[in-house]
Design an enzyme around this catalytic site. Structure first.
Site, PDB file in Angstrom:
ATOM      1  N   SER A  16     -36.114  23.381 -46.603  1.00 36.01           N
ATOM      2  CA  SER A  16     -35.169  22.323 -46.991  1.00 36.01           C
ATOM      3  C   SER A  16     -35.392  21.025 -46.239  1.00 36.01           C
ATOM      4  O   SER A  16     -34.941  19.959 -46.669  1.00 36.01           O
ATOM      5  CB  SER A  16     -33.729  22.801 -46.770  1.00 36.01           C
ATOM      6  OG  SER A  16     -33.493  23.040 -45.391  1.00 36.01           O
ATOM      7  N   SER A 141     -46.446  28.475 -32.810  1.00 31.44           N
ATOM      8  CA  SER A 141     -46.320  27.218 -32.058  1.00 31.44           C
ATOM      9  C   SER A 141     -47.271  27.265 -30.869  1.00 31.44           C
ATOM     10  O   SER A 141     -47.558  28.365 -30.348  1.00 31.44           O
ATOM     11  CB  SER A 141     -44.889  27.074 -31.539  1.00 31.44           C
ATOM     12  OG  SER A 141     -44.815  26.012 -30.598  1.00 31.44           O
ATOM     13  N   TYR A 154     -37.743  31.150 -27.164  1.00 31.38           N
ATOM     14  CA  TYR A 154     -38.468  30.625 -28.333  1.00 31.38           C
ATOM     15  C   TYR A 154     -39.962  30.922 -28.193  1.00 31.38           C
ATOM     16  O   TYR A 154     -40.603  31.393 -29.136  1.00 31.38           O
ATOM     17  CB  TYR A 154     -38.204  29.118 -28.421  1.00 31.38           C
ATOM     18  CG  TYR A 154     -38.963  28.392 -29.496  1.00 31.38           C
ATOM     19  CD1 TYR A 154     -38.566  28.461 -30.832  1.00 31.38           C
ATOM     20  CD2 TYR A 154     -40.069  27.600 -29.187  1.00 31.38           C
ATOM     21  CE1 TYR A 154     -39.265  27.773 -31.821  1.00 31.38           C
ATOM     22  CE2 TYR A 154     -40.769  26.912 -30.156  1.00 31.38           C
ATOM     23  CZ  TYR A 154     -40.364  26.992 -31.472  1.00 31.38           C
ATOM     24  OH  TYR A 154     -41.047  26.310 -32.446  1.00 31.38           O
TER      25      TYR A 154
HETATM   26  P1  NAP Z   1     -36.204  22.188 -38.644  1.00 32.64           P
HETATM   27  O1  NAP Z   1     -36.413  20.754 -38.994  1.00 32.64           O
HETATM   28  O2  NAP Z   1     -35.077  22.561 -37.761  1.00 32.64           O
HETATM   29  O3  NAP Z   1     -36.123  23.031 -40.032  1.00 32.64           O
HETATM   30  C1  NAP Z   1     -35.899  24.415 -39.982  1.00 32.64           C
HETATM   31  C2  NAP Z   1     -35.763  24.935 -41.404  1.00 32.64           C
HETATM   32  O4  NAP Z   1     -35.415  26.331 -41.326  1.00 32.64           O
HETATM   33  C3  NAP Z   1     -34.635  24.267 -42.190  1.00 32.64           C
HETATM   34  O5  NAP Z   1     -34.952  24.278 -43.553  1.00 32.64           O
HETATM   35  C4  NAP Z   1     -33.448  25.181 -41.908  1.00 32.64           C
HETATM   36  O6  NAP Z   1     -32.402  25.048 -42.883  1.00 32.64           O
HETATM   37  C5  NAP Z   1     -34.143  26.541 -41.979  1.00 32.64           C
HETATM   38  N1  NAP Z   1     -33.383  27.569 -41.279  1.00 32.64           N
HETATM   39  C6  NAP Z   1     -32.838  27.516 -40.034  1.00 32.64           C
HETATM   40  N2  NAP Z   1     -32.154  28.636 -39.773  1.00 32.64           N
HETATM   41  C7  NAP Z   1     -32.266  29.426 -40.893  1.00 32.64           C
HETATM   42  C8  NAP Z   1     -31.772  30.716 -41.229  1.00 32.64           C
HETATM   43  N3  NAP Z   1     -31.025  31.449 -40.383  1.00 32.64           N
HETATM   44  N4  NAP Z   1     -32.081  31.222 -42.459  1.00 32.64           N
HETATM   45  C9  NAP Z   1     -32.844  30.503 -43.327  1.00 32.64           C
HETATM   46  N5  NAP Z   1     -33.339  29.284 -43.041  1.00 32.64           N
HETATM   47  C10 NAP Z   1     -33.052  28.756 -41.842  1.00 32.64           C
HETATM   48  O7  NAP Z   1     -37.505  22.791 -37.948  1.00 32.64           O
HETATM   49  P2  NAP Z   1     -39.046  22.368 -38.073  1.00 32.64           P
HETATM   50  O8  NAP Z   1     -39.390  21.510 -36.926  1.00 32.64           O
HETATM   51  O9  NAP Z   1     -39.353  21.912 -39.453  1.00 32.64           O
HETATM   52  O10 NAP Z   1     -39.730  23.776 -37.790  1.00 32.64           O
HETATM   53  C11 NAP Z   1     -40.292  24.570 -38.801  1.00 32.64           C
HETATM   54  C12 NAP Z   1     -41.156  25.638 -38.149  1.00 32.64           C
HETATM   55  O11 NAP Z   1     -42.175  25.025 -37.368  1.00 32.64           O
HETATM   56  C13 NAP Z   1     -40.373  26.535 -37.173  1.00 32.64           C
HETATM   57  O12 NAP Z   1     -40.835  27.867 -37.271  1.00 32.64           O
HETATM   58  C14 NAP Z   1     -40.733  25.957 -35.822  1.00 32.64           C
HETATM   59  O13 NAP Z   1     -40.612  26.922 -34.803  1.00 32.64           O
HETATM   60  C15 NAP Z   1     -42.162  25.544 -36.057  1.00 32.64           C
HETATM   61  N6  NAP Z   1     -42.651  24.520 -35.133  1.00 32.64           N
HETATM   62  C16 NAP Z   1     -42.036  23.311 -35.046  1.00 32.64           C
HETATM   63  C17 NAP Z   1     -42.529  22.361 -34.150  1.00 32.64           C
HETATM   64  C18 NAP Z   1     -41.896  21.003 -33.980  1.00 32.64           C
HETATM   65  O14 NAP Z   1     -42.332  20.255 -33.085  1.00 32.64           O
HETATM   66  N7  NAP Z   1     -40.921  20.633 -34.778  1.00 32.64           N
HETATM   67  C19 NAP Z   1     -43.644  22.658 -33.363  1.00 32.64           C
HETATM   68  C20 NAP Z   1     -44.243  23.910 -33.496  1.00 32.64           C
HETATM   69  C21 NAP Z   1     -43.743  24.836 -34.386  1.00 32.64           C
HETATM   70  P3  NAP Z   1     -30.852  25.476 -42.539  1.00 32.64           P
HETATM   71  O15 NAP Z   1     -30.576  25.002 -41.156  1.00 32.64           O
HETATM   72  O16 NAP Z   1     -30.033  24.790 -43.605  1.00 32.64           O
HETATM   73  O17 NAP Z   1     -30.794  26.952 -42.694  1.00 32.64           O
END
Ligand code: NAP
Length: 246
Positions: A16, A141, A154
């Protein structure tokens, strides 16, 4: 999109916003059918629902709950009959040193990042096994590899996903299914809002590419890994971090 390409059925969890939304966007742009889920709907989801109603499916789901994971995957199967690509992207982080972490935060991170991923992958891999094809990408990550102060829980969950990748690649390889991890560096999404501007600038200075990552940087690698021509690439953790951990 080439005229001959058969649209694939792609499941992206947590699409989303943030990285997941970038991955949804990339597969839709390639002509594929894409299903995603999250707990709440966003303007991006509404836009895809109206722009590509026949190729996009959204199901509200909390993947920490096995019954929601089942409802989501059942909806995909009912609509398109199969899953060709699974991208386990939904994840959550809670900042703070381990000694001060509450039971609730511990459960939140483990229940989604590990158990949620296992619930969805269990359902999807069963179907991929029966069809003898498919491709799975776990979004882990760089902190699962190198660690980060204040992100112990995490980091543990992300290292667990890389372990899952290696084990599943062995379990499913002889049935034509690839399993890989993509380990992003730091991206500008809601998740990185926990880092202050100074921390982000420090990360940028230490990154050979001289910038934070974009969802599109990661999405391109996910598409490469899930391209059927790359069927010999499995069981790997691909770091995409602008050289930060080189
Ligand atoms: P984000 O912006 O917080 O988005 C997280 C997504 O997961 C949202 O769509 C959220 O929607 C959904 N989500 C959260 N809790 C959920 C639940 N219980 N059930 C179903 N959906 C859920 O995070 P992001 O940065 O895009 O991260 C995406 C992935 O990349 C994650 O696995 C993260 O660990 C990884 N990652 C991110 C980074 C970074 O720097 N951002 C770096 C390395 C890895 P809702 O809250 O509406 O449920």
């Amino acid at each position: 999109m080439s005229a001959e390409k058969e649209p694939r059925v792609v499941v992206v969890t947590g699409g989303s916003r943030g990285l997941g939304a970038g991955i949804v966007e990339a597969f839709l742009a390639d002509g594929d059918r894409v299903a995603t889920c999250s707990r709440s709907i966003t303007p991006a989801v509404e836009a895809w629902q109206s722009a590509a109603p026949d190729r996009f499916l959204f199901e509200p789901a909390d993947l920490a709950r096995p019954e929601d994971a089942k409802r989501f995957i059942d909806a995909v199967i009912e609509r398109w009959g199969r899953v060709d690509v699974l991208v386990n992207n939904a994840g959550v982080a809670r900042d703070g040193i381990l000694g001060m972490t509450s039971d609730e935060d511990l459960d939140t991170v483990i229940d989604l990042n590990i158990k949620g991923t296992l619930y969805v992958t269990r359902l999807v891999s069963r179907r991929m096994l029966a069809r003898r094809s498919g491709s799975i990408v776990n979004i882990s990550s760089i902190v699962g590899l190198s660690g980060y102060r204040g992100l112990s829980v995490y980091s543990a969950t992300k290292a667990a996903l890389d372990g899952l990748t290696r084990a599943l690649a062995r379990e499913l390889g002889s049935r034509g299914i690839t399993v890989n991890s993509v380990a992003p560096g730091y991206l500008r999404t809601e998740m990185s809002h926990g880092l202050d501007e100074d921390q982000l600038q420090q990360i940028v200075r230490r990154t050979p590419a001289g910038r934070l990552g974009d969802p599109a940087d990661i999405a391109r690698v996910v598409q490469f890994l899930t391209d059927p021509v790359n069927s010999y690439l499995t069981g790997q953790v691909i770091v995409v971090d602008g050289g930060l951990t080189a």
